[in-house]
Design a protein around this motif. Sequence first.
Motif, PDB file in Angstrom:
ATOM      1  N   ARG A  39       0.831  -1.201   0.000  1.00 44.44           N
ATOM      2  CA  ARG A  39       0.000   0.000   0.000  1.00 44.44           C
ATOM      3  C   ARG A  39       0.870   1.259   0.000  1.00 44.44           C
ATOM      4  NH1 ARG A  39      -4.093   2.791   4.122  1.00 44.44           N
ATOM      5  NH2 ARG A  39      -5.678   3.377   2.617  1.00 44.44           N
ATOM      6  N   ARG A  40       1.916   1.224   0.809  1.00 46.72           N
ATOM      7  CA  ARG A  40       2.822   2.365   0.860  1.00 46.72           C
ATOM      8  C   ARG A  40       3.454   2.625  -0.511  1.00 46.72           C
ATOM      9  NH1 ARG A  40       7.965   3.348   1.061  1.00 46.72           N
ATOM     10  NH2 ARG A  40       8.495   1.131   1.015  1.00 46.72           N
ATOM     11  N   LYS A  41       3.887   1.584  -1.181  1.00 45.82           N
ATOM     12  CA  LYS A  41       4.483   1.739  -2.506  1.00 45.82           C
ATOM     13  C   LYS A  41       3.441   2.206  -3.520  1.00 45.82           C
ATOM     14  CE  LYS A  41       8.126  -1.764  -1.966  1.00 45.82           C
ATOM     15  NZ  LYS A  41       8.636  -3.083  -2.461  1.00 45.82           N
ATOM     16  N   GLY A  42       2.247   1.668  -3.382  1.00 45.23           N
ATOM     17  CA  GLY A  42       1.179   2.078  -4.300  1.00 45.23           C
ATOM     18  C   GLY A  42       0.875   3.562  -4.198  1.00 45.23           C
ATOM     19  N   ILE A  43       0.852   4.079  -2.978  1.00 46.69           N
ATOM     20  CA  ILE A  43       0.580   5.510  -2.795  1.00 46.69           C
ATOM     21  C   ILE A  43       1.713   6.349  -3.376  1.00 46.69           C
ATOM     22  CG2 ILE A  43       0.271   7.316  -1.070  1.00 46.69           C
ATOM     23  CD1 ILE A  43      -1.181   5.251   0.661  1.00 46.69           C
ATOM     24  N   GLN A  44       2.937   5.876  -3.245  1.00 49.16           N
ATOM     25  CA  GLN A  44       4.065   6.606  -3.834  1.00 49.16           C
ATOM     26  C   GLN A  44       3.942   6.678  -5.358  1.00 49.16           C
ATOM     27  OE1 GLN A  44       7.465   4.457  -2.264  1.00 49.16           O
ATOM     28  NE2 GLN A  44       7.685   5.864  -0.540  1.00 49.16           N
ATOM     29  N   PHE A  45       3.586   5.562  -5.973  1.00 48.45           N
ATOM     30  CA  PHE A  45       3.376   5.571  -7.419  1.00 48.45           C
ATOM     31  C   PHE A  45       2.209   6.492  -7.791  1.00 48.45           C
ATOM     32  CE2 PHE A  45       5.569   1.285  -7.551  1.00 48.45           C
ATOM     33  CZ  PHE A  45       6.641   1.733  -8.319  1.00 48.45           C
ATOM     34  N   PHE A  46       1.187   6.462  -6.956  1.00 47.60           N
ATOM     35  CA  PHE A  46       0.023   7.307  -7.216  1.00 47.60           C
ATOM     36  C   PHE A  46       0.418   8.780  -7.184  1.00 47.60           C
ATOM     37  CE2 PHE A  46      -3.931   9.467  -6.681  1.00 47.60           C
ATOM     38  CZ  PHE A  46      -4.915   8.643  -7.199  1.00 47.60           C
ATOM     39  N   ASP A  47       1.198   9.168  -6.167  1.00 45.64           N
ATOM     40  CA  ASP A  47       1.649  10.555  -6.060  1.00 45.64           C
ATOM     41  C   ASP A  47       2.476  10.967  -7.270  1.00 45.64           C
ATOM     42  OD1 ASP A  47       0.438  11.171  -3.680  1.00 45.64           O
ATOM     43  OD2 ASP A  47       2.151  10.613  -2.436  1.00 45.64           O
ATOM     44  N   ALA A  48       3.210  10.024  -7.833  1.00 45.12           N
ATOM     45  CA  ALA A  48       4.034  10.305  -9.014  1.00 45.12           C
ATOM     46  C   ALA A  48       3.233  10.197 -10.305  1.00 45.12           C
ATOM     47  CB  ALA A  48       5.217   9.343  -9.057  1.00 45.12           C
ATOM     48  N   LYS A  49       1.922   9.973 -10.178  1.00 44.09           N
ATOM     49  CA  LYS A  49       1.016   9.843 -11.329  1.00 44.09           C
ATOM     50  C   LYS A  49       1.374   8.654 -12.225  1.00 44.09           C
ATOM     51  CE  LYS A  49      -0.528  14.650 -11.498  1.00 44.09           C
ATOM     52  NZ  LYS A  49      -0.004  14.991 -10.157  1.00 44.09           N
ATOM     53  N   GLN A  50       2.013   7.661 -11.632  1.00 41.13           N
ATOM     54  CA  GLN A  50       2.290   6.409 -12.342  1.00 41.13           C
ATOM     55  C   GLN A  50       1.170   5.426 -11.958  1.00 41.13           C
ATOM     56  OE1 GLN A  50       6.388   5.047 -11.994  1.00 41.13           O
ATOM     57  NE2 GLN A  50       7.076   7.150 -11.579  1.00 41.13           N
ATOM     58  N   PHE A  51       0.009   5.645 -12.549  1.00 41.13           N
ATOM     59  CA  PHE A  51      -1.190   4.977 -12.068  1.00 41.13           C
ATOM     60  C   PHE A  51      -1.195   3.474 -12.337  1.00 41.13           C
ATOM     61  CE2 PHE A  51      -2.683   9.418 -13.050  1.00 41.13           C
ATOM     62  CZ  PHE A  51      -2.682   9.831 -11.733  1.00 41.13           C
ATOM     63  N   ASP A  52      -0.652   3.054 -13.462  1.00 45.07           N
ATOM     64  CA  ASP A  52      -0.610   1.616 -13.738  1.00 45.07           C
ATOM     65  C   ASP A  52       0.297   0.894 -12.730  1.00 45.07           C
ATOM     66  OD1 ASP A  52      -2.381   1.753 -15.852  1.00 45.07           O
ATOM     67  OD2 ASP A  52      -0.811   2.085 -17.343  1.00 45.07           O
ATOM     68  N   MET A  53       1.406   1.530 -12.362  1.00 48.44           N
ATOM     69  CA  MET A  53       2.286   0.952 -11.345  1.00 48.44           C
ATOM     70  C   MET A  53       1.586   0.918  -9.990  1.00 48.44           C
ATOM     71  SD  MET A  53       5.070   0.068 -12.876  1.00 48.44           S
ATOM     72  CE  MET A  53       6.224  -0.134 -11.526  1.00 48.44           C
ATOM     73  N   ALA A  54       0.806   1.968  -9.715  1.00 50.07           N
ATOM     74  CA  ALA A  54       0.045   2.003  -8.460  1.00 50.07           C
ATOM     75  C   ALA A  54      -0.971   0.866  -8.429  1.00 50.07           C
ATOM     76  CB  ALA A  54      -0.650   3.346  -8.313  1.00 50.07           C
ATOM     77  N   VAL A  55      -1.645   0.637  -9.565  1.00 46.01           N
ATOM     78  CA  VAL A  55      -2.605  -0.465  -9.651  1.00 46.01           C
ATOM     79  C   VAL A  55      -1.913  -1.786  -9.335  1.00 46.01           C
ATOM     80  CG1 VAL A  55      -3.978  -1.847 -11.260  1.00 46.01           C
ATOM     81  CG2 VAL A  55      -4.242   0.635 -11.231  1.00 46.01           C
TER      82      VAL A  55
END
Length: 321
Positions: A39-55
């Motif tokens: 979850r922590r990594k997903g939020i970091q990707f989300f903040d960076a607008k790397q949405f597929d990585m966040a998914v």
Amino acid sequence: MKIRASLISSILWAALLAAPSVANAKKRGGDGGDAQEHRRKGIQFFDAKQFDMAVAEFAKEVEAAPGDPTAYRDRGTAYRAAARAAEAAADGPAAAERYNAALADFSKMVELSPKDPTGFVERSQTEDLARQYDAALNDANKAVELKPDDALAVKFRGFAYIGLSQWDKAVADFNVAIEKDPNDPQSYDRRAWANRNLKNFPAAIEDYTTILQKNPASEDAYVKRGATYAAMGEYEKSIADYEAALKLKPDDYDTVQRLQYVRSQLAAKNAPPPTPTPTPGQSFFTPPKIFIGVVILLILAVIIRFMTRGKPEETSSKRIR
């Protein structure tokens, strides 16, 4: 109907920090690893607008904690953001696919926690973005039923009413949403739009002004207030707003076009009335009148000739025979 990615990521971070015990208690499963770490990594990707990585990271969170509604909310939020990014790139099929994936995650969230309005609110917001307005209204109504004082539920029901062009109901919901959360610019913006469609322009102006008071750098609010002033025929104020917007975003071609149009309208409004062109006087001897005159003369000639035909010539008594 924009939901800023930074706002959503802040919500995710707040939820993570507020419930560490829940995250630590999640089950580990297969290769999913630790749910909290994913979850922590997903939020970091989300903040960076790397949405597929966040998914992808949130999918591992789901795998690690398949019974936790929050994991589905995280992934659904990332899918929704990815759908909006696809829309911005004019990739309709990709956007539709990601919206459907987000709806599936929020539906799972509702299934796991049917008494929690959050799943209904998230699904309603996503249905609204996917232009499924009837479904969005149904979910928002359910959320309000579960928690009548939920500002987000009322707000997203207002969004659904806007999608259905039910402007009066939208205004009523945004009134409530603003009362509960007076610092949310979206509620002012959407209420202004509903009032514009109701031709209640002064109320719309008031809402856009409130947004600008809270955020003087809102180029969008200047443009929308300028458009509202233009609809009211107040072109000077409209021009001032468009010029202010262009100072914030000089390369906005749409605003440049709007400004040119309003300037032309103001010029037309202030132009002196045209001087009437005098109509030249018509001559008495027009062709029809000449024709009628000739006809009359001919008739008189015939009458005179008829009257004098066969009359004896008069002789003088002094004539020499």
